[in-house]
Motif scaffolding. Structure first.
Motif, PDB file in Angstrom:
ATOM      1  N   THR A 171      52.011 -58.090  59.025  1.00  0.00           N
ATOM      2  CA  THR A 171      51.177 -57.462  57.994  1.00  0.00           C
ATOM      3  C   THR A 171      50.205 -56.437  58.594  1.00  0.00           C
ATOM      4  N   GLN A 172      49.576 -56.793  59.699  1.00  0.00           N
ATOM      5  CA  GLN A 172      48.597 -55.855  60.281  1.00  0.00           C
ATOM      6  C   GLN A 172      49.285 -54.580  60.776  1.00  0.00           C
ATOM      7  N   ALA A 173      50.464 -54.747  61.382  1.00  0.00           N
ATOM      8  CA  ALA A 173      51.184 -53.562  61.878  1.00  0.00           C
ATOM      9  C   ALA A 173      51.620 -52.672  60.715  1.00  0.00           C
ATOM     10  N   ARG A 174      51.979 -53.314  59.599  1.00  0.00           N
ATOM     11  CA  ARG A 174      52.369 -52.539  58.410  1.00  0.00           C
ATOM     12  C   ARG A 174      51.188 -51.720  57.896  1.00  0.00           C
ATOM     13  N   ILE A 175      50.021 -52.342  57.853  1.00  0.00           N
ATOM     14  CA  ILE A 175      48.837 -51.621  57.350  1.00  0.00           C
ATOM     15  C   ILE A 175      48.510 -50.438  58.278  1.00  0.00           C
ATOM     16  N   LEU A 176      48.619 -50.680  59.573  1.00  0.00           N
ATOM     17  CA  LEU A 176      48.348 -49.585  60.514  1.00  0.00           C
ATOM     18  C   LEU A 176      49.364 -48.448  60.345  1.00  0.00           C
ATOM     19  N   LYS A 177      50.625 -48.813  60.072  1.00  0.00           N
ATOM     20  CA  LYS A 177      51.663 -47.775  59.900  1.00  0.00           C
ATOM     21  C   LYS A 177      51.396 -46.966  58.623  1.00  0.00           C
ATOM     22  N   ILE A 178      50.972 -47.664  57.565  1.00  0.00           N
ATOM     23  CA  ILE A 178      50.627 -46.968  56.312  1.00  0.00           C
ATOM     24  C   ILE A 178      49.494 -45.975  56.580  1.00  0.00           C
TER      25      ILE A 178
END
Lengths: 58, 444
Positions: free
Chosen positions: B174-181
């Motif tokens: 989840t955290q990596a997804r938010i950073l990618k967004i």
């Protein structure tokens, strides 16, 4: 867009379909041709769903 | 300019209703003949009922055709042609996609699709995304671990089809997804309501990122009814500073309805592609008028490999009274899918839809997003326990929250609850479909 316009669009879609089906027959021993035409025909079907089917409704 | 066009299909989406009905009847005849001629399963079902393709001339004739239930599909699968059984209408070598249902209600059902079916899935989703304002300039993030379930695959392909750029966020946490967004300034995403709220919570509490500061301005939800529950929709929209849109679909059916940018409180049935009938669960009567709920029987009018003809979906829906102001002529179902006929259960003799509890919990200031409902028995009497979390820093408001919760639950569901308050962050979190309702009474 009126019924006449839809008929014109449908006629062009049927022309693409006919050509694609001829190509598919010619590509029976040519996988790169046959398989790509199969995918093209699936896209042509979407054109029929969006245009041709309704062009036939009065 | 294509991007300025309001409708994905300006002909079908504004077609007069009587013409839509003619189109549906013609297409129904076509798919019924297809299934009758090519599937032993369907032919057997229809022969037993004494119905042939030539008998279908009107919508009344359609209503005499037997429905198909998920349990019937389970019964024929894992047999030849393996693994789909004799509902398959094409040679196995024409099947290009395998998916299966999530198994929420029992043994998963396998679903075969040809490439043409797969194009059709994406086409159905293209209607959805265009109506929700997705355009070629969008960069769409998919925070979902793609797998054997159909979820979001077709959304991905449809986003490509309409010309948008797709960022698959599959194996990231989840955290990596938010950073990618954040890194890519993604403008739209698709997820379950549970995960939309969970991502926002992670961004705020674990990363110090306010999701409204990200560029996401459109979110398409699936898998749960939350985006049509006003209080849950508001929580998601407030958390992300984005418009949140609902849609409904299923593995065996396709993506059959969607909310548009007008957000009028209903979902459009894509009536050129699907025939939706609503049947009273008590009397069996077919419901055409707005305001009466019933279960949906649906036909996917163009799906070929494993047709969906008069499928008894168990979804509970009702027609909306007014057309949508967006100009689409397709009928709306009011408030989306409000439950499933096999979810709505009797507790203390009262019919209870789990979505009604969600609406209350998500509407109460001071409560966190997660909750859990347990129905069991105390002696011979049904008991409902509602587990909730108070937000950090709001523990002092417990008495006020408890009183409001009891009042609103009584008002909304006509039932009394045993309330259990848990520390923030201790109830289970879900990434995909949540299982918040647990009925432990056994057969009742």
């Amino acid at each position: 867009m009126n019924a006449k316009d839809l008929k014109v669009l449908d006629s062009k879609i049927q022309s693409i379909k006919k050509t694609a089906e001829e190509l598919k027959k010619m590509g029976e021993d040519f996988p790169a041709l046959s398989r790509n035409v199969s995918r093209l025909l699936a896209s042509v079907k979407m054109l029929e769903l969006n245009v041709s089917d309704v062009a036939g409704i009065k | 300019m294509i991007s300025e066009q309001k409708y994905w299909n300006p002909v079908l989406e504004t077609l007069a209703h009587e013409k839509v009905r003619k189109l549906q009847l013609e297409k129904f005849k076509r798919i019924f003949s297809w299934a009758y001629e090519r599937s032993k399963f369907h032919r057997g079902l229809y022969e037993k009922a004494g119905i042939k393709p030539a008998d279908i001339r009107s919508f009344d004739d359609i209503r005499r055709i037997p429905t198909v239930e998920k349990s019937m599909m389970r019964g024929i699968q894992r047999k030849d042609p393996f693994p789909y059984g004799d509902a398959l209408c094409v040679p196995l070598e024409e099947v290009s996609e395998f998916r299966q249902t999530s198994g929420t209600t029992g043994q998963p059902v396998y679903q075969a699709d040809t490439w043409q079916d797969w194009e059709w899935w994406a086409e159905c989703w293209a209607y959805i995304l265009w109506a929700q304002g997705y355009r070629p300039k969008d960069r769409v993030f998919l925070p979902f671990g793609y797998n054997v379930f159909v979820a979001f695959w077709a959304g991905h392909y449809a986003a490509e089809k309409i010309g948008a750029e797709v960022v698959p966020g599959g194996v990231l946490d989840t955290q990596a997804r938010i950073l990618k967004i954040q890194e890519l300034r993604c403008t739209a995403m698709m997820a379950t309501p549970t995960y939309v709220l969970g991502m926002a919570d992670t961004a705020k509490t674990k990363m110090g990122i306010d999701p409204t500061s990200l560029a996401i301005r459109k979110i398409t939800c699936a898998g749960e009814p939350g985006a049509s529950i006003p209080t849950t929709k508001k929580r998601m929209e407030d958390a992300w500073g984005a418009k949140v849109y609902d849609h409904a679909g299923a593995t065996e059916i396709g993506a059959w309805c969607f909310e548009c940018e007008a957000q009028s409180g209903g979902l459009h049935v894509n009536e050129a592609f699907f025939l939706v009938e609503i049947q009273d669960t008590e009397t069996g009567e077919y419901i055409e008028e707005p305001g009466r709920r019933g279960k949906m029987i649906i036909t996917a009018l163009d799906r070929q490999a494993q047709p969906c003809v008069r499928f008894d979906s168990k979804d509970i829906i009702e027609w909306a009274p007014e057309p949508c102001p967006c100009g689409r002529t397709s009928r709306l179902i009011k408030g989306g899918v409000v439950g499933r006929s096999d979810d709505i259960t009797k507790v203390k003799g009262v019919l209870l839809a789990p979505s009604a509890i969600e609406e209350v919990v998500r509407g109460l200031d001071g409560l966190a997003d997660e909750f859990e409902v347990i129905v069991d028995k105390e002696g011979d009497i049904d008991r409902i326990t509602l587990k909730i979390e108070i937000l950090k820093g709001r523990e002092g408001e417990r008495k006020r929250i408890e009183a409001q919760l009891k009042d609103q639950l009584r008002l909304k569901t006509n039932l009394g609850y045993n309330l259990e308050f848990h520390d923030y962050g201790t109830l289970p979190r879900y990434d995909v479909k949540a299982k918040r309702f647990k009925d432990l009474r056994g057969k009742h």
